[in-house]
Scaffold this motif. Structure first.
Motif, PDB file in Angstrom:
ATOM      1  N   VAL A   1      37.874  41.634  34.322  1.00  0.00           N
ATOM      2  CA  VAL A   1      39.298  42.080  33.838  1.00  0.00           C
ATOM      3  C   VAL A   1      38.759  43.438  32.960  1.00  0.00           C
ATOM      4  O   VAL A   1      38.062  43.257  32.130  1.00  0.00           O
ATOM      5  CB  VAL A   1      39.988  41.213  33.009  1.00  0.00           C
ATOM      6  N   GLY A   2      39.351  44.546  33.507  1.00  0.00           N
ATOM      7  CA  GLY A   2      39.069  45.815  33.071  1.00  0.00           C
ATOM      8  C   GLY A   2      39.879  46.683  32.530  1.00  0.00           C
ATOM      9  O   GLY A   2      39.763  47.776  31.791  1.00  0.00           O
ATOM     10  N   CYS A   3      41.274  46.235  32.702  1.00  0.00           N
ATOM     11  CA  CYS A   3      42.352  47.232  32.326  1.00  0.00           C
ATOM     12  C   CYS A   3      43.779  46.194  32.492  1.00  0.00           C
ATOM     13  O   CYS A   3      43.659  44.919  32.690  1.00  0.00           O
ATOM     14  CB  CYS A   3      42.802  48.045  33.380  1.00  0.00           C
TER      15      CYS A   3
ATOM     16  N   GLY B   1      40.491  47.793  39.275  1.00  0.00           N
ATOM     17  CA  GLY B   1      40.074  47.351  40.307  1.00  0.00           C
ATOM     18  C   GLY B   1      38.813  45.987  39.991  1.00  0.00           C
ATOM     19  O   GLY B   1      38.281  45.501  40.960  1.00  0.00           O
ATOM     20  N   ALA B   2      38.537  45.840  39.059  1.00  0.00           N
ATOM     21  CA  ALA B   2      37.425  44.897  38.551  1.00  0.00           C
ATOM     22  C   ALA B   2      37.656  43.406  38.628  1.00  0.00           C
ATOM     23  O   ALA B   2      36.687  42.752  39.016  1.00  0.00           O
ATOM     24  CB  ALA B   2      36.977  45.022  36.987  1.00  0.00           C
ATOM     25  N   CYS B   3      39.056  43.357  38.979  1.00  0.00           N
ATOM     26  CA  CYS B   3      39.536  41.899  39.287  1.00  0.00           C
ATOM     27  C   CYS B   3      39.509  41.656  40.977  1.00  0.00           C
ATOM     28  O   CYS B   3      40.508  40.553  41.016  1.00  0.00           O
ATOM     29  CB  CYS B   3      40.793  41.646  38.662  1.00  0.00           C
ATOM     30  N   THR B   4      39.378  42.524  41.654  1.00  0.00           N
ATOM     31  CA  THR B   4      39.558  42.366  42.966  1.00  0.00           C
ATOM     32  C   THR B   4      38.996  41.139  43.724  1.00  0.00           C
ATOM     33  O   THR B   4      38.026  40.889  43.410  1.00  0.00           O
ATOM     34  CB  THR B   4      39.018  43.726  43.746  1.00  0.00           C
TER      35      THR B   4
HETATM   36  S1  FES Z   1      41.945  44.348  35.713  1.00  0.00           S
HETATM   37 FE1  FES Z   1      41.778  46.184  36.285  1.00  0.00          FE
HETATM   38  S2  FES Z   1      43.015  46.177  38.155  1.00  0.00           S
HETATM   39 FE2  FES Z   1      43.015  44.310  37.495  1.00  0.00          FE
END
Ligand code: FES
Ligand SMILES: Cc1cc2nc3c(=O)[nH]c(=O)nc-3n(C[C@H](O)[C@H](O)[C@H](O)COP(=O)(O)OP(=O)(O)OC[C@H]3O[C@@H](n4cnc5c(N)ncnc54)[C@H](O)[C@@H]3O)c2cc1C
Ligand code: FES
Lengths: 163, 284, 790
Positions: free
Chosen positions: A39-41, A47-50
């Motif tokens: 999770v980055g945001c 997109g880290a959670c893709t």
């Molecule tokens: S955690 Fe950043 S897009 Fe899902």
């Protein structure tokens, strides 16, 4: 009120009772313990959670776990098969497509979907295809190189196996 | 990052969704969730009940119906961006759906959600407005159709009532040889439009037979650039005439200022982008 | 132990750290959980400046799953001291106390005012929302120049000023040089504030062992060793009872070179409650609560001859501290203080820095820390000088470069430079860029008057890194040393373990340090394990920042390996029954001179040391050697970057067409890793030039408050970078290495900005602000046209 869901993750079926507000990414990370998905945001930007849902890339922070009921999910942990790295994983290693590695699972899953949808990738289409994935370390260049190399490998092995 | 708690029901049909919406004070429909969940994660939206229509897969379609194309409200941006029928008859809309967000977003975001959300910075509503689309709505008193031009009422506000479900979008087919363009101006590829311009032009002998121009993020709703359209009526399809018409772009607009652009800059951009959209549309 | 003939140093050995990261098995702090752990959430001030009249925790405390809630006052007794500030740059610096939670006044949007602890992440988030704080909003000081004007609201009432310090440095006689010089150019630049944005947000987990009084903290930090010292100071927990672990860390860029309130809070709460406590930052929270970078206003002057040869440098800098001084907030700008002369000569130098408090998030190190700011001022002013004396940007640089040298050489800024051949990197960059063709294309477009115009910009930078000689740090009033440490251990079965005091978070130490040791000991690189990031495992260390890991930590690794060689040489001589001098050592093998078949390998000797059956008298069994290296000087990477941009003169949108980076970072251990650092750094600098800025409104509200409007570029938004290398060994250390972690970010912003100005120069444009957003470029063009029409 908890809701019952059953879904397949990396080929294994899971049944669970979840709070409706649980985000899919936390279900994957905390309920299933698959912490490779990051999770980055909190704005659906990084997109880290893709992950793949029924083969398509999705930001798992922007989906409820209840919405994944009945779906087939692939996370980074499901990419290597029988100990063999997926060609995209191998290409990231060969091309130094990662530094801190935090964006990497999301990048790899986004790339898998891109290649699936369009094996004839160009540098430009790879870059465009990664518009929803942020990396702060690599400047993207080696990520793009890695994905092009993997796409080429996947194309040529498809040629071999179709012969 | 964690939404406030809510109740959840998955609707098995549009009628059931309409009924569920009526049972709760702050109930909201959940489709692809790519507008609603980001707001809920930041607790800027706190519905008491989510009525999930994400799985109403019979609303995920594109089909021809005479001289219109009908699109189900649950059709995903990624499917629309690659749909052959849509590319054949409404290439502007197919193209615009491919300009939304990023691939992951497009895999989930629905056309219905995009329209229903009523965000003036969204791209598909502008395309629909420019294409004179009609929206199909089901509510407690049955089905009705609303032309796009009277659907969008204000920022995040539409003609939809609290129990209404948008079920489909109908778009007239473009005559063959119609030129089109969408100019999306943004800083990063993933960003919403600072300004967007949709244009559709039909040419007749070096003159413009018909021109429709729509603006994204130039006011509280998607807008038609009517000043431009009337300046173009019957005009010569030549650079000077296009440029002169484009000067009318700001008429009737009320853009906002934010960290990416001031209203003044948006106003200038609208002229430049209208001209470029017309040039590109005529070149296609 | 297998013997190897090839050398690893200089090869692009594939990274040993990748396997777990590409399979999702790497464990970052958020990935670690302890059964029964609690979740902490911090209640933050929505105001930039507000008195806290009261904090009502009663609703939060009775919510489901909530274990405890505390205000700043409730926890006041838990602290032995305020948060540590380790760099009091002047004797009279103003450093008001910074408590982990503020008790009376919230001094920036995001300042912590209360904490809640609950059984789950969601319950903690719900409870934080239920805390009711009664604020009395006060006028904030937001703009730096306004903050030092008379009558400005004070960030800290009790110190009576918003000036924290003024620091100066003078070499030669600048007043005379400037009075005598026929040419003086004077420029003013604003270096906008940046948000670092490591993609992993911060996270902290503390596990207490109440009976033992011990605590283990996992933290997403670049500096576990420094965190340990600082936490002991703030919480009073003995250092011997504190273990800090930095597991996998998802990037830092300086933002994790910090000791944060949340680390102290998790410790204090774990101690109070006797349970493990975890905190994970959300991204929007990160924008408020993780330090920012840059934020300066610079006035710079060059004194020169009529032909553009520089005689002196003078600059005055206002530098924004934010609301509090954090670990090295005041010292960060000074890391550039010696570089306001670039790689150029001259006889006089004066810089003055004034640190200013404002009601904004504290600033501190951000990739490059002080050096990007200096490089920007110098490289922009070089172009201004070139314009003034009618020279081309290449020529002005050539005539001012310090000539090539391989022995230590003084600079106008007072540094002793280690090695350099500045013109060579420029020549190579011109070649790679196809400079003449670019100029040709530029002329053609100018003649045609096309909408998209081309510009070419240069940055020939010098940086200093490898923090740092401890004595120099002492002279600069930094509280700690700049050494680093490594231990090399031979295992009985022939494998090697290396324990380092640096703490990588993307820099590839596991691979590059293994390459150094593998060469030193003649073993396969895969037989060398590099361990790091745990104060229990690696008690000696000063961590990773300022491009120091290789230039300091890497040298320690090499020295420890050399000590291992020296010890096993004794055993070899003993076993082969010859004198040590009669042995030749190569590729991990000691052979008797003249009798190459009589030989022992390092692995065999390690086994002998372990059995200890037959060791020379007085030699201790086992082979484990530690080296602590304190450099005598910094290292000074340099290079030439060329950027070609295309500017849409109607909309103001800038595209980078071509970017060439030629860097000399001394001896290269792993070319692929070096190129990766360069490209990543350049792109981060391009982002600074074109996209990124933290924007506050006049009330001190952060407007760029999330990733949706703080514009971090993604892959389609940035160009491919062409990398060229030059390799001039440093004279500072025996490996000849310099540093490469920051060069790209230091070099690139002025190259991009100079290129845009070059594109617009026919309109008379000589300046533009940053970041060069489309609107800013459009305004610049419009103003120039209007100015020209006037
Ligand atoms: S955690 Fe950043 S897009 Fe899902
Ligand atoms: C990272 C990111 C980038 C984006 N970039 C862009 C962009 O560049 N351009 C752009 O145009 N959009 C962009 N979007 C927005 C995206 O296109 C919309 O989120 C999406 O189209 C909305 O559809 P949804 O199915 O996700 O709606 P949801 O989020 O499920 O719903 C949105 C709203 O509409 C209501 N609703 C949904 N379906 C219906 C229905 N059938 N009938 C009545 N009401 C309904 C919901 O109750 C809710 O209020 C972006 C989104 C993200 C997360
Ligand atoms: S490798 Fe660090 S964020 Fe991509």
């Amino acid at each position: 009120m908890l809701r019952h869901i059953s879904l397949t993750v990396n080929g294994t079926r899971h049944d669970a009772d979840v709070e409706p507000r649980q985000l899919l990414v936390y279900f994957i990370r905390e309920t299933l313990g698959l912490t490779g998905t990051n999770v980055g945001c909190d704005t659906s930007t990084c997109g880290a959670c893709t992950v793949l849902i029924d083969g398509r890339s999705v930001k798992s922070c922007t989906m409820l776990a209840v919405q994944a009921d009945g779906r087939d999910i692939t996370t980074i942990e499901g990419m290597a098969r029988n100990g063999d790295l997926h060609p995209i994983q191998r290409a990231f290693h060969e091309n130094h497509g990662l530094q801190c590695g935090y964006c990497t699972p999301g990048m790899i899953m986004a790339a898998a979907s891109l290649i699936e949808e369009n094996p004839q990738l160009s540098e430009e289409s790879v870059r465009m295809g990664l518009e929803g994935n942020l990396c702060r370390c690599t400047g993207y260049q080696n990520i793009v190189k890695a994905i092009l190399a993997a796409a080429e490998e996947i194309r040529s092995s498809a040629r071999v196996s179709s012969r | 990052m964690i939404p406030a708690a809510f109740e959840y029901e998955r609707a098995e049909s549009v009628d059931q969704a309409v009924q569920l919406l009526g049972e709760h004070e702050d109930a909201k429909l959940l489709a692809g969730g790519h507008s609603l969940l980001p707001l809920m994660r930041l607790r800027l939206a706190r519905p008491s009940l989510l009525v999930d229509i994400d799985r109403l897969s019979d609303l995920e379609y594109v089909r021809e119906a005479g001289d219109t194309i009908e699109i189900g409200a649950l059709a995903r941006m990624s499917d629309l961006a690659t749909d052959q029928t849509l590319w054949k008859h409404c290439p502007l809309l197919a193209h615009v759906c491919g300009e939304v967000g990023d691939p992951q977003v497009r895999h989930r975001a629905t056309i219905g959600g995009s329209v229903a959300h009523g965000d003036p910075a969204s791209d598909p509503p502008t395309a629909l407005l420019t294409l004179d689309a009609v929206l199909v709505v089901r509510g407690p008193s049955g089905e009705r159709t609303v032309p796009a031009k009277s659907f969008f009422t204000s920022v995040f506000e539409t003609d939809l009532g609290p129990q209404d479900v948008l079920t489909a979008v109908r778009v007239p087919k473009l005559a063959s040889g119609t030129g089109w363009s969408y100019q999306k101006f943004h800083r990063r590829a993933i960003d919403w439009a600072i300004v967007g311009v949709a244009a559709v032009v039909e040419r007749d002998d070096g003159h413009l037979k018909r021109a429709a121009v729509g603006l994204t993020n130039m006011g509280s709703t998607p807008l038609r650039a009517s000043g431009v359209e009337s300046a173009l009526a019957g005009a010569e399809a030549a650079p000077q005439a296009l440029a002169a018409a484009a000067e009318h772009a700001p008429e009737g607009t009320a853009p906002v200022s934010d960290t990416n652009a001031s209203a003044e800059y948006r106003t200038e951009l609208s002229k430049i982008l209208v001209r470029r959209a017309l040039e590109e549309a005529l070149a296609r | 132990m297998a013997q190897v003939k090839e050398r690893y140093v200089g090869q692009s050995v594939k990274r040993k750290e990748d396997a777990e990261l590409i399979t999702g098995q790497g464990r970052y702090t958020e990935d670690i959980s302890i059964p029964g752990m609690l979740w902490m959430s911090v209640v933050r001030s929505p105001f930039a400046n507000a008195r806290i009249r009261s904090v009502d925790l009663s609703k939060a405390r009775v919510m489901d799953g909530v274990v405890a809630a505390f205000s700043g006052k409730d926890l006041a007794g838990d602290w032995a001291a305020p948060m540590l500030m380790a760099w009091p740059v002047t004797e009279d610096i103003k450093n008001p106390p910074h408590w982990p939670l503020t008790q009376d006044i919230a001094r920036y949007q995001g300042d912590g005012v209360a904490v809640v602890v609950a059984e789950s992440r969601a319950a903690a988030a719900d409870a934080a929302e239920a805390v009711e704080v009664d604020y009395e909003p006060l006028d904030p000081a937001v703009d730096m120049e306004a903050a030092i004007a008379d009558g400005a609201p004070l960030v800290h009432e009790d110190i009576g000023t918003n000036k924290s310090y003024t620091w100066t440095l003078t070499n030669g006689d600048p007043d005379k040089v400037f009075a005598d010089a026929p040419v003086v150019v004077k420029e003013r630049y604003v270096i906008q504030r940046q948000i670092p944005n490591a993609i992993e947000p911060r996270a902290v987990l503390v596990q207490p062992s109440p009976a033992q009084g011990e605590f283990t903290m996992w933290s997403a930090t670049q500096i576990p060793h420094i965190v340990r010292v600082a936490m002991t100071i703030t919480t009073g927990i003995p250092e011997s009872k504190l273990r800090i672990i930095a597991p996998k860390v998802g990037g830092g860029f300086g933002s994790k070179l910090q000791v944060y309130p949340e680390e102290a809070l998790c410790l204090a709460l774990a101690k109070r409650l006797g349970r493990a406590v975890k905190w994970v930052e959300t991204r929007s929270e990160n924008y408020l609560a993780t330090h920012h970078g840059r934020d300066q206003i610079q006035e710079i002057e060059f004194a020169a001859d009529e032909d553009g040869k520089i005689r002196g440098y003078r600059c005055r800098i206002l530098t924004n501290m934010g609301a509090y001084l954090m670990i090295i907030t005041p010292g960060t700008p000074l890391l550039g203080a010696f570089l306001y002369c670039g790689p150029y000569g001259g006889e006089a130098y004066h810089v003055e820095f004034t640190g200013v408090f404002t009601n904004t998030t504290p600033t501190d190190a951000y990739r490059g820390a002080g050096r990007p700011e200096a490089t920007y001022a110098v490289e922009r002013t070089m172009d201004a000088l070139a314009r003034r004396v009618g020279k081309d940007p290449v020529e002005i640089r050539r005539i001012n470069f310090i000539p090539p040298f391989t022995e230590p050489t003084p600079s106008p800024g007072g540094l002793t430079l280690d090695s350099g051949n500045y013109a060579a990197t420029l020549d190579r960059a011109l070649e790679l860029a196809g400079y003449e063709d670019l100029r040709k294309e530029q002329r053609a477009r100018r003649e045609q008057g096309t909408v998209k115009q081309i510009g070419i910009g240069f940055s020939t930078y010098l940086e200093m890194c490898g923090l740092a000689p401890s004595r120099v740090l002492s002279a600069l009033r930094y509280a700690a040393g700049g050494w680093d440490a490594a231990t090399v251990r031979l295992l009985p079965t022939g494998k090697v373990v290396v324990i380092v005091g640096t703490t990588p978070h993307g820099q590839s130490h596991v691979t590059t340090f293994a390459q150094i040791v593998a060469d030193d000991l003649g073993v396969p690189v895969d037989d060398v394990e590099v361990l790091y990031g745990d104060t229990q495992l690696a008690p000696l260390g000063m961590d990773t920042y300022g491009s120091r890991s290789l230039a300091v930590g890497g040298v320690a690794v090499h020295r420890a390996a050399q000590k291992v060689v020296a010890k096993v040489r004794k055993i070899a001589a003993h076993e082969l029954e010859v004198a040590e001098e009669d042995l030749e050592y190569e590729g991990g093998r000691f052979a008797v001179k003249g009798a190459p078949d009589r030989a022992k390998t390092v692995g065999e000797l390690g086994f002998s040391a372990w059995t200890a059956h037959n060791l020379p008298d007085g030699l201790e069994p086992g082979v484990e050697e530690t080296a602590v290296y304190d450099a005598q000087n910094f290292v000074f990477p340099y290079g030439a970057h060329i950027c070609a941009v295309e500017v849409d003169t109607e909309t103001g949108k800038v595209d980078v067409l071509k970017y060439v980076a030629v860097d000399d970072v001394g001896t290269i251990i792993n070319p692929q890793v070096v190129d990766g650092q360069v490209v990543g750094g350049v792109v981060q600098g391009i982002a600074e030039a074109l996209y990124e800025q933290a924007v506050y409104d006049e009330n001190g509200q952060l407007l760029t408050s999330s990733m949706t409007n703080y514009e971090i570029p993604a892959a389609p938004d940035v160009p491919e970078i062409a990398v060229g290398r030059s390799e001039t060994p440093s004279t500072t250390n025996e490996l000849g290495v310099k540093g490469v972690g920051e060069t790209g970010t230091i070099a690139s912003p002025p190259a991009v900005v100079n290129a845009v100005i070059d594109a617009l120069s026919p309109l008379g444009v000589t300046d533009i602000g940053r970041p060069m957003s489309p609107e800013r470029v459009w305004r610049t063009i419009r103003d120039a046209k209007e100015g020209g029409a006037r």
